[in-house]
Design an enzyme around this catalytic site. Structure first.
Site, PDB file in Angstrom:
ATOM      1  N   GLU A  55      40.822  42.017  16.169  1.00  0.00           N
ATOM      2  CA  GLU A  55      39.540  42.051  15.334  1.00  0.00           C
ATOM      3  C   GLU A  55      38.443  41.724  15.927  1.00  0.00           C
ATOM      4  O   GLU A  55      37.271  42.216  15.754  1.00  0.00           O
ATOM      5  CB  GLU A  55      39.772  41.072  14.065  1.00  0.00           C
ATOM      6  N   ALA A 155      71.202  51.340  35.352  1.00  0.00           N
ATOM      7  CA  ALA A 155      70.928  52.379  35.936  1.00  0.00           C
ATOM      8  C   ALA A 155      72.485  53.056  36.289  1.00  0.00           C
ATOM      9  O   ALA A 155      73.041  52.090  37.226  1.00  0.00           O
ATOM     10  CB  ALA A 155      70.219  52.246  37.264  1.00  0.00           C
ATOM     11  N   ALA A 163      77.348  50.678  41.260  1.00  0.00           N
ATOM     12  CA  ALA A 163      77.386  50.251  42.880  1.00  0.00           C
ATOM     13  C   ALA A 163      78.627  50.913  43.473  1.00  0.00           C
ATOM     14  O   ALA A 163      79.759  51.147  42.603  1.00  0.00           O
ATOM     15  CB  ALA A 163      77.145  48.724  43.087  1.00  0.00           C
ATOM     16  N   GLU A 293      67.930  43.197  33.581  1.00  0.00           N
ATOM     17  CA  GLU A 293      68.258  44.337  34.398  1.00  0.00           C
ATOM     18  C   GLU A 293      69.475  43.801  35.059  1.00  0.00           C
ATOM     19  O   GLU A 293      69.892  44.491  36.265  1.00  0.00           O
ATOM     20  CB  GLU A 293      66.987  44.326  35.698  1.00  0.00           C
ATOM     21  N   GLY A 296      76.474  42.992  35.776  1.00  0.00           N
ATOM     22  CA  GLY A 296      77.345  43.502  34.636  1.00  0.00           C
ATOM     23  C   GLY A 296      77.971  42.453  33.778  1.00  0.00           C
ATOM     24  O   GLY A 296      78.037  42.748  32.561  1.00  0.00           O
TER      25      GLY A 296
END
Length: 361
Positions: A55, A155, A163, A293, A296
């Site tokens: 604001e 990933a 991996a 990230e 596991g």
């Protein structure tokens, strides 16, 4: 009553507020649009570090007399490092305020709306509330549930591996996907990894090449703190914050006390850090959005505790096979019906890879 134009301008305010994600914690990421006679006079959003507020930014850029202010969260009503935004709107001559959400912060919690109405302003609440809740889910979760919003990034190869059997993981995905991960980090307050990932990858975890004002906090969950303090995180802890979460029954290695990293004890459970206690600790420290990230085991623990709100999976067109390392550790499931469930939100390309975004059901 709110109309189609009110909803349109509020959607703009919410979109502006999103620009602050990852930059404004512990504050909410708020957007503000000042409109008179259907014309936008000014726009603002919460600045890095949480000040100035949205604001204040918008009001400083225009003459707001007789205008409507669209604010994605109730204007504050308390004196902190700056005066209340509700008073600023009143003093600027705004005659109408449209908001998306009531601020659950007990210092506000309806007082901002009440102050505006007491001053004679027309106030409409709840416009585009669902979109506003989504944009500030982390801020709201911290106040309402005592934990931050948690995104788990993976990933993976086509067969769900992170991996090879020998631990090689650079790079599963291509450069476009890796750049998208940096953008993902920039939208979170902190990046979290487990001790195994920190040991194996010696990661830096900072955002590169995006020109952000405030780097995310780098958090490592390491019960024993058996990590090399001369690694990348230890060497850069004074330049950009590193927080080490360790078992509160463990001794702190002397090497880490000299790095500038912040050392935070957490309760242990079954030989690991208790996931809910970890998230509660991060919330108490002000974090609203955390990106995990890996690895596991940490990811599996967070999923098993029901703490993962969003999954971001980058999928590569590669195969490693059953001897590769799985993307998640054991979840201890005996029945498929007990598997954690996520709903697909969207799929988008990332160079030669794909990015899938899933939300917890």
């Amino acid at each position: 009553m709110p109309n189609a134009a009110d909803r349109r301008f509020m959607r703009l305010a919410i979109a502006l507020g999103r620009r602050g994600l990852g930059q404004v914690w512990p504050n909410p990421a708020v957007g503000c649009v000042i409109v008179r006679d259907g014309r936008i006079l000014a726009r603002g959003w919460t600045q890095p570090g949480g000040r100035p507020h949205a604001e204040a930014m918008a009001l400083a850029a225009c003459d707001a007399r007789g205008a409507t202010a669209y604010v994605s969260l109730e204007p504050c009503a308390h004196h902190g490092r700056t005066p209340p935004c509700s008073d600023a709107l009143i003093g600027a001559g705004v005659i109408r305020v449209v908001t998306a959400l009531t601020d659950p912060d007990p210092r506000v919690s309806g007082r901002g709306h009440a102050r505006l109405r007491a001053a004679g302003l027309e106030v409409h609440e709840g416009v585009e509330a669902s979109a506003a809740r989504d944009a500030n889910a982390g801020f709201l979760l911290r106040l309402e549930a005592g934990r931050p919003w948690l995104t788990l990034k993976l990933a993976l190869t086509l067969d769900g591996r992170i991996a090879t059997a020998g631990g090689e993981s650079r790079w599963i995905t291509g450069p476009e996907a890796r750049r998208a991960v940096h953008a993902l980090r920039a939208r979170h307050d902190a990046v979290l990894v487990g001790a195994g990932t920190a040991r194996a990858d010696d990661p830096d975890l900072r955002v590169r090449d995006l020109g952000i004002a405030r780097q995310p906090v780098r958090v490592v969950a390491s019960r024993k703190m058996d990590l090399d303090p001369n690694g990348q995180l230890g060497r850069t802890a004074r330049a950009n914050p590193v927080w080490m979460l360790y078992g509160d029954a463990q001794d702190v290695p002397e090497g880490w006390t000299q790095t500038g990293a912040r050392l935070i004890g957490c309760p242990e459970q079954d030989g690991t850090l208790e996931p809910r206690a970890m998230m509660a600790t991060l919330a108490r420290e002000g974090l609203t959005r955390v990106l995990c990230e890996g690895g596991g085991a940490l990811g599996a623990g967070l999923i098993g505790a029901g703490l993962v709100d969003e999954l971001v999976i980058f999928g590569a067109g590669k195969l490693i096979g059953a001897d590769g390392r799985a993307g998640l550790g054991p979840l201890g499931l005996d029945r498929l019906a007990d598997a954690p469930k996520f709903a697909l939100c969207r799929v988008q390309p990332a160079g030669d890879d794909i990015c899938q975004i899933w939300r917890r059901r």
